[in-house]
Design a protein around this motif. Structure first.
Motif, PDB file in Angstrom:
ATOM      1  N   THR A 190       0.910  -1.173  -0.104  1.00 18.48           N
ATOM      2  CA  THR A 190       0.132   0.076  -0.093  1.00 18.48           C
ATOM      3  C   THR A 190       0.647   1.240   0.128  1.00 18.48           C
ATOM      4  N   PRO A 191       0.431   2.221  -0.620  1.00 19.04           N
ATOM      5  CA  PRO A 191       1.044   3.748  -0.415  1.00 19.04           C
ATOM      6  C   PRO A 191       0.934   4.176   1.044  1.00 19.04           C
ATOM      7  N   GLY A 192       0.030   3.738   1.680  1.00 21.07           N
ATOM      8  CA  GLY A 192       0.155   3.905   3.309  1.00 21.07           C
ATOM      9  C   GLY A 192      -1.452   4.608   3.603  1.00 21.07           C
ATOM     10  N   ILE A 193      -1.421   5.097   4.815  1.00 21.23           N
ATOM     11  CA  ILE A 193      -2.648   5.485   5.428  1.00 21.23           C
ATOM     12  C   ILE A 193      -3.464   6.692   4.835  1.00 21.23           C
ATOM     13  N   TYR A 194      -2.614   7.390   3.965  1.00 18.24           N
ATOM     14  CA  TYR A 194      -3.403   8.552   3.374  1.00 18.24           C
ATOM     15  C   TYR A 194      -3.882   8.272   2.032  1.00 18.24           C
ATOM     16  N   ASN A 195      -3.733   7.129   1.649  1.00 20.65           N
ATOM     17  CA  ASN A 195      -4.368   6.794   0.201  1.00 20.65           C
ATOM     18  C   ASN A 195      -5.769   6.874   0.157  1.00 20.65           C
ATOM     19  N   SER A 196      -6.204   7.049  -0.679  1.00 16.78           N
ATOM     20  CA  SER A 196      -7.964   7.106  -0.705  1.00 16.78           C
ATOM     21  C   SER A 196      -8.313   5.663  -0.563  1.00 16.78           C
ATOM     22  N   ALA A 197      -7.796   4.591  -0.883  1.00 18.62           N
ATOM     23  CA  ALA A 197      -8.212   3.321  -1.025  1.00 18.62           C
ATOM     24  C   ALA A 197      -7.586   2.497   0.250  1.00 18.62           C
ATOM     25  N   TYR A 198      -7.109   3.492   1.249  1.00 15.01           N
ATOM     26  CA  TYR A 198      -6.199   2.577   2.256  1.00 15.01           C
ATOM     27  C   TYR A 198      -7.004   1.425   2.942  1.00 15.01           C
ATOM     28  N   PHE A 199      -8.489   1.977   3.224  1.00 15.68           N
ATOM     29  CA  PHE A 199      -9.254   1.170   4.123  1.00 15.68           C
ATOM     30  C   PHE A 199      -9.245  -0.276   3.162  1.00 15.68           C
ATOM     31  N   GLU A 200      -9.440  -0.150   1.828  1.00 11.27           N
ATOM     32  CA  GLU A 200      -9.550  -1.405   1.136  1.00 11.27           C
ATOM     33  C   GLU A 200      -8.150  -2.123   1.319  1.00 11.27           C
ATOM     34  N   HIS A 201      -7.043  -1.557   1.121  1.00 12.27           N
ATOM     35  CA  HIS A 201      -5.660  -2.252   1.180  1.00 12.27           C
ATOM     36  C   HIS A 201      -5.875  -3.183   2.484  1.00 12.27           C
ATOM     37  N   ALA A 202      -6.124  -2.376   3.544  1.00 10.09           N
ATOM     38  CA  ALA A 202      -6.104  -3.097   4.957  1.00 10.09           C
ATOM     39  C   ALA A 202      -7.290  -4.183   5.222  1.00 10.09           C
ATOM     40  N   TYR A 203      -8.356  -3.906   4.524  1.00  7.11           N
ATOM     41  CA  TYR A 203      -9.455  -4.848   4.496  1.00  7.11           C
ATOM     42  C   TYR A 203      -9.157  -6.129   3.671  1.00  7.11           C
ATOM     43  N   LEU A 204      -8.570  -6.009   2.490  1.00  8.25           N
ATOM     44  CA  LEU A 204      -8.275  -7.336   1.861  1.00  8.25           C
ATOM     45  C   LEU A 204      -6.982  -8.033   2.415  1.00  8.25           C
ATOM     46  N   ALA A 205      -5.920  -7.376   3.216  1.00  7.36           N
ATOM     47  CA  ALA A 205      -4.883  -8.066   3.677  1.00  7.36           C
ATOM     48  C   ALA A 205      -5.367  -8.713   4.767  1.00  7.36           C
ATOM     49  N   GLY A 206      -6.376  -8.004   5.542  1.00  8.60           N
ATOM     50  CA  GLY A 206      -6.898  -8.951   6.702  1.00  8.60           C
ATOM     51  C   GLY A 206      -7.787 -10.101   6.442  1.00  8.60           C
ATOM     52  N   GLN A 207      -8.480  -9.889   5.350  1.00 10.47           N
ATOM     53  CA  GLN A 207      -9.481 -10.925   4.940  1.00 10.47           C
ATOM     54  C   GLN A 207      -8.573 -12.123   4.417  1.00 10.47           C
ATOM     55  N   MET A 208      -7.561 -11.847   3.732  1.00 12.76           N
ATOM     56  CA  MET A 208      -6.544 -12.795   2.999  1.00 12.76           C
ATOM     57  C   MET A 208      -5.583 -13.274   4.470  1.00 12.76           C
ATOM     58  N   GLY A 209      -5.412 -12.743   5.477  1.00 10.96           N
ATOM     59  CA  GLY A 209      -4.224 -13.063   6.241  1.00 10.96           C
ATOM     60  C   GLY A 209      -3.010 -12.726   5.877  1.00 10.96           C
ATOM     61  N   CYS A 210      -2.795 -11.947   5.264  1.00  7.47           N
ATOM     62  CA  CYS A 210      -1.435 -11.460   4.640  1.00  7.47           C
ATOM     63  C   CYS A 210      -0.851 -10.142   5.191  1.00  7.47           C
ATOM     64  N   GLU A 211       0.434  -9.989   5.365  1.00 19.14           N
ATOM     65  CA  GLU A 211       0.951  -8.708   5.759  1.00 19.14           C
ATOM     66  C   GLU A 211       0.537  -7.750   4.610  1.00 19.14           C
TER      67      GLU A 211
END
Lengths: 314, 483
Positions: free
Chosen positions: B230-251
């Motif tokens: 992810t580019p980081g917490i200020y990216n407009s899609a950050y929520f999605e990056h964290a969400y998908l990583a969490g759902q997949m169990g990835c870093e």
């Protein structure tokens, strides 16, 4: 687990713990000042010192009266140590951790953050303050419960415990440091009823009064309070207890030797102190040194596990 | 307040729920009846409940604001879902698979023999002049010969009921997390409808995504280390990056967590030391991926990443260079690509488009600017367009000058009167325009989401569905009418 992830977890735990400790402390202080005759404005000044935010407070040119101090410590978003700022920082950290923290934890933290922000303005005056502060403690404990019941005991959990216990040890030493400085007539403590209620208030700031009575079965006295808050092996906010918890956690982590050494040094320092004999200046020196030990433990954790400067490989 | 469907009027556009004579279209029966039974007051309460749930779950998107920096906003969701009958969806699903297969064959061809150019189907100079063509990708064969592993295609329905493809997002399409979260919220809001109607589930996206990413690992046989970059917490899609990583169990990693070492492999810094990374689902544009190759000032990427990727030591999704097909001028050739590579006719049509680089077409566009939408070929998010019918004469004149100066950079399309869906407004229910973004995964076997993300223009008459510009969203129900 990613080095940056565990660092954020560690800080998440510290910020939440800081908000909860602050709420307890303000609550206990408000309470004790109601019992002191002619409690004057200057009694609130030590609260600023405990949180190490004298410079920030002075920069605003405020008087250390109750209204200003309480506003500064609870609701000032520009004071990095305030409750709202701590919660904001905790939530920002949690935002970077959403993939590792359970949804129940995120939802509770989110609720916590919104509730405090929605209610902080009406919660500052004395008649509403206890309720606001109680809500903060209850929310924080609900968060701890959500973690406890749903998070796996993995690396993230380990750093949650490290952050929580380091913040607790730090806060206990700060409260003792500042409040004991206020109680200068230490030798006469036993004779002075106001001295007594102030030591009780120190215990209450750390929610330790009841457990103190249970463990010590003795009247509240300076040396006993110091011993309890620094060395008790069973009370979860005593410095020795927090350090021991961290030792257990680090025992399971790789590359922990250096940090463990600094923990041993801190524990030995506490165990070796002669609390009955120390006079006030000596106590101040002792607590200053203890804080250096705690700082060294933090720095050891950061140097061993947190990300080094960007683009630097092994 | 009762909901009286006979007062609901969608004028000249196609409504997704309410057909001629106020009858529900296929799949919308249960919903229409249920909405009338509930009435306006109850619906409003449920809308409020949905908003409370969204706040509590922390479903947000980030908006950049010139003064205020970036702001985390609650995700806008209208509780009335958009319904599509399963039978119709199956045809769309086939059309999307066909389209993405052809697009991947095209990208692979572009970076190898360029047969499609040799055979005179596709003009070669369009490749060289594409802003997203990456010469350093020539000759590289990514896993499964797939370049666009994750594609988000935008579909719109015109007033005659035809579903068109409006564009294909082949770089870092976003929105799938909102599709999943919208469903989670709407199940809380309308549990009784999920019992009554056969609404197909959407939940398996994250595990499909993980399987696809894992299949790309260069170290087969071992448990692959898959990460989301992810580019980081200020990216407009950050929520999605964290969400998908969490759902997949990835870093969830940032560029600063990764390093390419002397063996040209990628490592991440963990508390146990440096761990090798096999697959990176990157949510960073090509230009920022690797400061050694692309923008030198990028702090979001990882120095040496392209080296590691071109040696096959790490897999990247989507592959660098896949954006060459994410160009609206290239888009106009997709029906030809389908015919050329697959020998089939396109199941889903494109919106008719004029290629401004072809002189005859440019003249037509200039003569009809007042009726057309003119789009920059590399734009996204609805920025930099000319909406002919609502533009001022000055705006049109200015655009005409840009068109003459750089005709390669624009295409023009007729204004599609987007279909509508009943949407909750202050005093009842009114039609609002929608589009649909399904997501297509291309791995060893392709996968299409069940439905997709429906975006809705919340202002009356508006055709702008982007969440950054006042758009909202809806849950999308694929309803099995034969179950």
């Amino acid at each position: 687990m990613l080095a940056r992830t565990v660092e954020n977890m560690y800080w998440l735990a510290r910020y939440v713990e800081r908000a909860e400790n602050m709420a307890r402390m303000i609550s206990a202080t408000t309470n004790v000042l109601l019992d002191l005759p002619g409690a004057s404005a200057h009694r609130w000044a030590p609260m600023i010192a405990i949180t190490g935010s004298e410079a920030e407070f002075e920069r605003r040119g405020l008087d250390a009266d109750e209204r200003s101090v309480v506003q500064f410590l609870i609701a000032d978003p520009g004071n990095p140590g305030s409750i709202v700022a701590s919660l904001r920082a905790a939530r920002e950290n949690a935002r970077t951790l959403r993939e590792v923290i359970p949804a129940a934890v995120w939802e509770q933290l989110n609720h916590f953050y919104h509730e405090v922000n929605d209610e902080v303005a009406v919660g500052l005056p004395q008649r509403n303050r206890f309720n606001l502060l109680k809500r903060i403690v209850v929310n924080s404990q609900a968060l701890t419960g959500a973690f406890d019941g749903t998070a796996s005991r993995n690396d993230a959990w380990a750093f949650l415990l490290l952050g929580r216990n380091l913040e607790r040890a730090d806060m206990t030493s700060r409260i003792l440091d500042v409040r004991s400085a206020e109680l200068k007539r230490a030798s006469a403590a036993e004779e002075d009823p106001y001295e007594l209620i102030q030591w009780m208030s120190v215990l209450k700031s750390l929610s330790g009064y009841q457990m103190y009575r249970l463990a010590r079965r003795t009247r509240v006295a300076r040396a006993d309070v110091l011993d309890f808050l620094l060395r008790d092996g069973q009370f979860p906010r005593s410095c020795a207890f927090c350090l021991r918890e961290m030792t257990h956690v680090l025992g399971e982590l790789p590359r922990a030797d250096e940090v463990l050494n600094s923990l041993v040094a801190a524990a030995q320092f506490i165990a070796g102190a002669d609390l009955a004999a120390v006079d006030q200046p000596a106590l101040q020196r002792l607590l200053d040194e203890l804080q250096l030990h705690i700082k060294a433990v933090h720095e050891g954790i950061a140097a061993t596990y947190f990300p080094s400067a960007p683009s630097v490989a092994t | 307040m009762q909901i009286d469907w006979s007062k609901y009027s969608s004028a000249s556009t196609f409504d997704e729920l309410v057909g001629p004579e106020c009858r529900a279209r296929a799949g919308g029966d249960a919903l229409m009846r249920h909405v009338s039974e509930l009435g306006g007051e109850e619906l409003r309460q449920r809308q409020q409940a949905a908003e409370v749930a969204i706040r509590a779950m922390g479903i947000t998107f980030t908006v950049y604001h010139e003064q205020g920096g970036s702001i985390d906003r609650a995700w806008p969701l209208d509780i009335l879902p958009r319904t599509i009958a399963r039978r119709e969806w199956e045809r769309i699903d086939l059309g999307l698979r066909q389209r993405v297969r052809a697009l991947n064959l095209f990208i692979d061809d572009v970076y190898h023999e360029q047969r499609i150019v040799r055979d005179g189907i596709f003009p070669g100079e369009l490749i060289a002049t594409s802003k997203n063509f990456r010469p350093m990708c020539r000759g590289i064969a990514p896993p499964h010969r797939v370049w666009a592993h994750i594609c988000g295609s935008d579909l719109v329905r015109g007033s005659d009921g035809t579903v068109y493809v409006l564009e294909d997002n082949l770089r870092v399409p976003s929105g799938v997390s909102y599709m999943l979260e919208n469903r989670a919220v709407i199940k809380r809001v309308f549990p009784e409808l999920f019992q009554r109607a056969a609404i197909l589930p959407v939940d398996d996206y994250a595990s499909r995504l993980y399987d696809m990413l894992a299949s790309m690992s260069p170290r087969q046989g071992e448990r692959p280390e898959v990460v989301v970059l992810t580019p980081g917490i200020y990216n407009s899609a950050y929520f999605e990056h964290a969400y998908l990583a969490g759902q997949m169990g990835c870093e969830l990693v940032e560029g600063r967590d990764l390093v390419v070492q002397d063996d040209d492999c990628v490592y991440m810094q963990t508390i146990r030391g440096w761990t090798r990374v096999d697959v990176i689902y990157r949510r960073i544009d090509d230009e920022f991926l690797d400061p050694e190759v692309f923008r030198k000032d990028s702090t979001l990427g990882v120095a040496g990443l392209m080296r590691a990727w071109s040696k096959g030591n790490v897999a990247l999704a989507n592959a660098p260079g896949a954006g060459v097909a994410d160009d609206k001028l290239v888009y106009t050739y997709v029906p030809e690509m389908i015919r050329y590579y697959l020998g089939e006719d396109a199941i889903l049509p494109n919106v008719p488009s004029w290629r401004c680089r072809e002189p005859g077409e440019l003249e037509h566009v200039l003569a009809h600017l007042g009726e057309l939408v003119v789009k920059p070929v590399d734009g996204s998010g609805g920025y930099g367009m000319l909406m002919g019918p609502s533009a001022t004469p000055q705006e049109r004149e200015q655009f005409a000058r840009s068109l003459r100066a750089a005709p390669r950079d624009f295409i023009a399309q007729p204004v599609v009167a987007l279909s509508t869906v009943p949407t909750l407004v202050a005093d009842g229910i009114e039609p609002r325009h929608v589009d649909l973004r399904p997501f297509i995964l291309s791995g060893p076997s392709p996968y299409v989401t069940t439905g997709g993300l429906t975006r809705v223009a919340l202002r009356r008459g508006s055709l702008v569905v982007n969440s950054s510009q006042g758009g909202g969203s809806k849950d999308t129900w694929i309803v099995d009418t034969e179950a």
